[in-house]
Each structure stands twice: as structure tokens, then as C-alpha cells.
Scaffold this active site. Structure first.
Site, PDB file in Angstrom:
ATOM      1  N   SER A 104      -9.521   0.970   7.932  1.00 32.58           N
ATOM      2  CA  SER A 104      -8.982   0.925   6.571  1.00 32.58           C
ATOM      3  C   SER A 104      -8.499  -0.431   6.089  1.00 32.58           C
ATOM      4  O   SER A 104      -8.165  -0.576   4.920  1.00 32.58           O
ATOM      5  CB  SER A 104      -7.840   1.935   6.441  1.00 32.58           C
ATOM      6  OG  SER A 104      -8.336   3.248   6.508  1.00 32.58           O
ATOM      7  N   SER A 113      -8.935   2.944   3.698  1.00 23.74           N
ATOM      8  CA  SER A 113      -8.034   3.519   2.736  1.00 23.74           C
ATOM      9  C   SER A 113      -7.207   2.489   1.964  1.00 23.74           C
ATOM     10  O   SER A 113      -6.450   2.858   1.067  1.00 23.74           O
ATOM     11  CB  SER A 113      -7.087   4.499   3.451  1.00 23.74           C
ATOM     12  OG  SER A 113      -6.316   3.841   4.431  1.00 23.74           O
ATOM     13  N   LYS A 147       0.842  -1.193   0.000  1.00 26.56           N
ATOM     14  CA  LYS A 147       0.000   0.000   0.000  1.00 26.56           C
ATOM     15  C   LYS A 147       0.881   1.249   0.000  1.00 26.56           C
ATOM     16  O   LYS A 147       1.883   1.311   0.718  1.00 26.56           O
ATOM     17  CB  LYS A 147      -0.902  -0.021   1.231  1.00 26.56           C
ATOM     18  CG  LYS A 147      -1.833   1.188   1.370  1.00 26.56           C
ATOM     19  CD  LYS A 147      -2.665   1.061   2.635  1.00 26.56           C
ATOM     20  CE  LYS A 147      -3.543   2.276   2.873  1.00 26.56           C
ATOM     21  NZ  LYS A 147      -4.354   2.151   4.106  1.00 26.56           N
TER      22      LYS A 147
END
Length: 475
Positions: free
Chosen positions: A173, A149, A73
Site C-alpha cells: 500500500s 491503500s 493517511k
């Protein structure tokens, strides 16, 4: 290779270990899938193909995932020499000077990083639609959000680009995109995985690191490989009794499970999300667990929400100022999304006293929730308040950036509380609605007790397998 794409990371590693396939073959196949699927999904925003090929052709360490392709990520964990944009135009040209300790442990486990995934600007909102890189689309329905996220990571795993991917969680997230994309998403206990060396704790312990995975065993084995503190960490999580992979298949016993269908914030809960919880509760009862309707006695919820936002805004302001110092740039509103800039300005007005008052409020709620676990082993809630919304819904209205924040509150009324308490929790994909969209259910254990989640999740995975489900946009 398409069949191999939907094997989990443990199975792919076994093919490498038994010399049925070479790491470079797995890497090349993953790169091919990313190139094929990414134009439709926009999950990967920084390819690392040359680096992946170099590592796959070299001498790999012997680990649980030797030769398995993986994605990082683009927020939190850093990779030396690779861009870390954090979803922002302000930081889009930043090149990480070091590996984070988590990245180093992923490499030691034998994983091959093939790229970095899309994320909202600084991970502030629960949908992955950054202005800097464009919206990530849900492989189950490309008109819908992947959540955030860690939305890029979830889209990549759900579509079969890679079997698992890095994710982190400061308000849901990991669990939000896991629910939206039909994956297993475990948020570990606070400080289970170090955030060093660059970070001690983020926003007084709200954020944690881990991954989204297709199977429970991958999550357990990856956590075994990456957990632990490093020198200088401000605090550590309780040490597990044994490796988490040893919990898989272990009898969880008859657990005491509390079921809650209403949100702690008072936000309405969509019927599909209630149906998912009802379905899970019935399955749990059929498996011999004691299930009853109950919820922690949480008081002053409005105060708690304000405390969370105060810490969130302060953390955003601190983060932007630290980026500005590192980049030698002055923040200006033109380089940020409206909600980011608004939270930055709000964060700059919060005093040290205000911040500590907010931290104390969240610590108070932690004690209220902890008392609840004197009677129960697991708290079951919906993961989300609604199914994945349409792209653009949480973006906010022109001239009113906080309108999107209000919609975000309706979408994610359950997950932020567990970041405040620091407990482990997982979104488990047991239910798909009439439109074929996954709806996760949220399993929350007492502080430090990932073991119970892994035992229970493995039991549920055996009773109601989900890993063979493929979205319309997939390898």
C-alpha cells in the site's frame, strides 16, 4: 508559490530555516492548492485547516521539516481530536482520542498536518475507491486508479498539494500508489517504525508505516525522524549503522542485482511493466552493477497465497470487532462494502490453529527468500502486474465481491510477498509508458538493509531524475 509547490520537503524546510518564507505562508499555499485540486482528485477527505493555521502561527519545534505542510493517511496513524474514518461508513464518525507515536514524531520533526487522505475501506484492496468517500483519481489520468491503500496520499503528493504524505503498507500500500502516481515509495523493514501505542503489531507484522515522497532524500530524512520502537513493542527492527540521510551520495559499489520479470503467483505481467524492468536493468548495468536474471526458489505459492488471505481476513475480523467495541455498535452488512463483509465473515471462521498455521507458512517463505540474499544484494521486479487500471475495475462484479479480489491479484502479484518476509522495498519511478503513465520498478533489499536501497535510489535519481515531472492535474 506554484514553483515552491514542486520543491521537495527538504527544500521547503530550508526556505523556512533561512527565513525566506514563513510556515504560515507554506500552510496557506498548501491549503489553497488542496482546495483547487481536490474537487478533481478527491485525495483529501478530512481538512484540518484551522489546526494547520494555528500550528503554523505558533512556536514550531526545530526539526528537519519545520514549517512544511503534510497530510496524514486516514488509516493507521491517529491525530487527537480529528476524525479517523478508515475509509468506512461504519467508523466514519470516530474521533481519535490520542496521537499515535508516529504522529507525535511527525509533529516533532516540524511537520504541519493540513488534512487526512482518502483510503479504501480498512485498506483492504489496492485501489482507493471507498463507498464512504468516493473514488480518488489519478492526477496522471483521472479515469485511472491511484492504487491503494495510500492512494489519497499519493495523488496529493503527485499533484503538488504537499511535498510528501503519510502512508502505510500491508500488502503493497505504499509501493502500489507510488508506482501508479510516479513517486518514490519506500516500505521499511518490519517494525522499523512503531505502530504504538494502540497497536503492537498488525496481522503478525504484515503492516508497516512510512510515507510517499517526491524525492529520495525526503524519504530518508523522514525515516530518520520517525524510526524506532517504543516501550512495549513486541519486537524491533535491526538498528541502522548511521542516519539514512548519510547514505545519500555514498557509493553503493557494484551491487549484485537479480532481475525477475515473471510474477511469483503466475499472474501475467503487462508488457509495460516488463519494459520498465528491462529499462531499469540496463540503467543499472550502465552504472556498473552486476545484473543477472534470477529469482528466489519460492515453493508452494498457492499455499502462501491462502495463508496471506487467512491472515488478512482474520485481521479484518479482529479490526472490525475492536471498532465495534469502541463504538458500542453491532456490525451489520449494510454498513460495509461487500468484499469487507465477506472477509469479515471468513475471518470469523478461522480458528487460532488455522491462523498460526498461516503465520508458519509465511515464516517458511521468509527463510526461502532470505537464503537468496546470500548471493544477491537487490532483487529487482516490476512493482505491479499492470499499469494503473481504470476506476471501477477492482471494485468487483455485482453479486460476486471476490471477483475484484481476483483482479487485485493480477494487479499486485509482487508486493505482498515482501510484507510476508518483512524486508525493505521501494517502488522507484524510472519509466513512463507511451501514454504518459508512470510505471514503477520494485527494488527489494535484505532484511534490515534500507541503507542499500537509499544509496542505490539516490544514484538512480541522479542518473534519471523524476521529481520535475508534473502530471496533467497539478498545481
Amino acid at each position: 508559490m506554484n514553483d515552491i509547490a514542486f520543491l521537495d520537503a527538504t527544500a521547503q524546510a530550508e526556505l523556512v530555516r533561512t527565513k525566506q518564507i514563513k510556515p504560515i505562508e507554506l500552510a496557506e499555499a498548501a491549503i489553497e492548492r488542496i482546495e483547487k485540486l481536490n474537487p478533481r482528485l478527491n485525495a483529501v477527505i478530512t481538512p484540518m485547516y484551522d489546526e494547520a493555521r494555528k500550528i503554523a502561527n505558533g512556536a514550531l519545534p526545530e526539526g528537519p521539516f519545520t514549517g512544511v505542510p503534510f497530510l496524514l493517511k486516514d488509516l493507521g496513524a491517529s491525530y487527537k481530536g480529528v476524525r479517523q474514518a478508515s475509509g468506512s461508513r461504519f467508523t466514519r464518525d470516530w474521533i481519535s482520542p490520542i496521537d499515535s507515536e508516529l504522529t507525535r514524531r511527525q509533529k516533532a520533526a516540524g511537520l504541519i498536518h493540513c488534512g487526512k487522505t482518502n483510503t479504501p475501506e480498512f485498506g483492504l484492496v489496492p485501489t482507493t475507491e471507498p463507498v464512504a468517500f468516493g473514488a480518488c483519481k489519478n492526477p496522471w489520468d483521472i479515469t485511472r486508479s491511484t492504487g491503494g491503500s495510500s492512494g489519497g496520499s499519493a495523488a496529493a503528493v503527485a499533484s503538488g498539494m504537499v511535498p510528501m504524505a503519510h502512508a502505510n503498507d500491508g500488502g503493497g500500500s505504499i509501493r502500489i500508489p507510488a508506482s501508479c502516481c510516479g513517486l518514490f515509495g519506500l516500505k521499511p523493514t518490519r517494525a522499523r517504525i512503531t505502530q504504538g501505542p494502540a497497536i503492537g503489531d498488525s496481522m503478525s507484522g504484515l503492516t508497516v508505516e512510512h510515507a510517499v515522497t517526491r524525492t529520495v532524500r525526503d524519504s530518508a530524512a523522514l525515516l530518520d525522524a520517525t524510526l524506532g520502537s517504543m516501550p512495549g513493542d513486541p519486537y524491533v527492527a535491526p538498528k541502522p549503522a548511521r542516519r539514512y540521510v548519510e547514505e545519500l551520495g555514498a557509493d553503493p559499489g557494484s551491487l549484485r542485482i537479480a532481475v525477475t520479470r515473471v510474477s511469483p503467483t503466475g499472474a501475467p505481467v503487462h508488457p509495460d511493466c516488463v519494459a520498465a524492468v528491462d529499462d531499469a536493468a540496463k540503467l543499472l548495468a550502465d552504472l556498473g552493477h552486476h545484473v543477472e536474471e534470477a529469482a528466489p526458489n519460492v515453493t508452494a505459492t498457492e499455499q502462501i497465497m491462502q495463508a496471506f488471505i487467512s491472515i488478512w481476513a482474520s485481521g479484518n475480523a479482529s479490526g472490525i470487532d475492536r471498532w465495534a467495541a469502541a463504538l458500542g455498535k453491532t456490525p451489520t452488512p449494510e454498513e460495509f462494502e461487500p468484499v469487507t463483509w465477506l472477509l469479515y465473515q471468513q475471518g470469523k471462521t478461522i480458528t487460532g490453529g488455522d491462523y498460526l498455521t498461516a503465520v508458519a507458512a509465511l515464516q517458511g517463505i521468509s527463510r526461502q527468500v532470505a537464503a537468496f540474499y546470500e548471493k544477491f544484494d537487490i532483487w529487482l521486479t516490476p512493482t505491479l502486474g499492470t499499469p494503473p487500471p481504470a476506476l471501477g475495475y477492482i471494485a468487483g462484479d455485482p453479486g460476486d465481491p471476490m471477483s475484484g479480489f481476483a483482479r487485485a491479484g493480477e494487479f499486485v502479484p509482487f508486493t505482498p510477498l515482501i510484507n510476508a518476509t518483512g524486508q525493505p522495498a521501494a517502488s522507484i519511478p524510472l519509466f513512463w509508458n507511451s501514454e504518459g503513465i508512470p510505471i514503477g520498478t520494485h527494488f527489494i533489499a535484505r532484511y534490515g538493509d534500507e541503507a542499500t536501497i537509499f544509496r542505490l535510489a539516490a544514484q538512480l535519481e541522479e542518473a534519471r531524475p523524476w521529481a520535475n515531472k508534473r502530471p496533467p492535474v497539478s498545481a
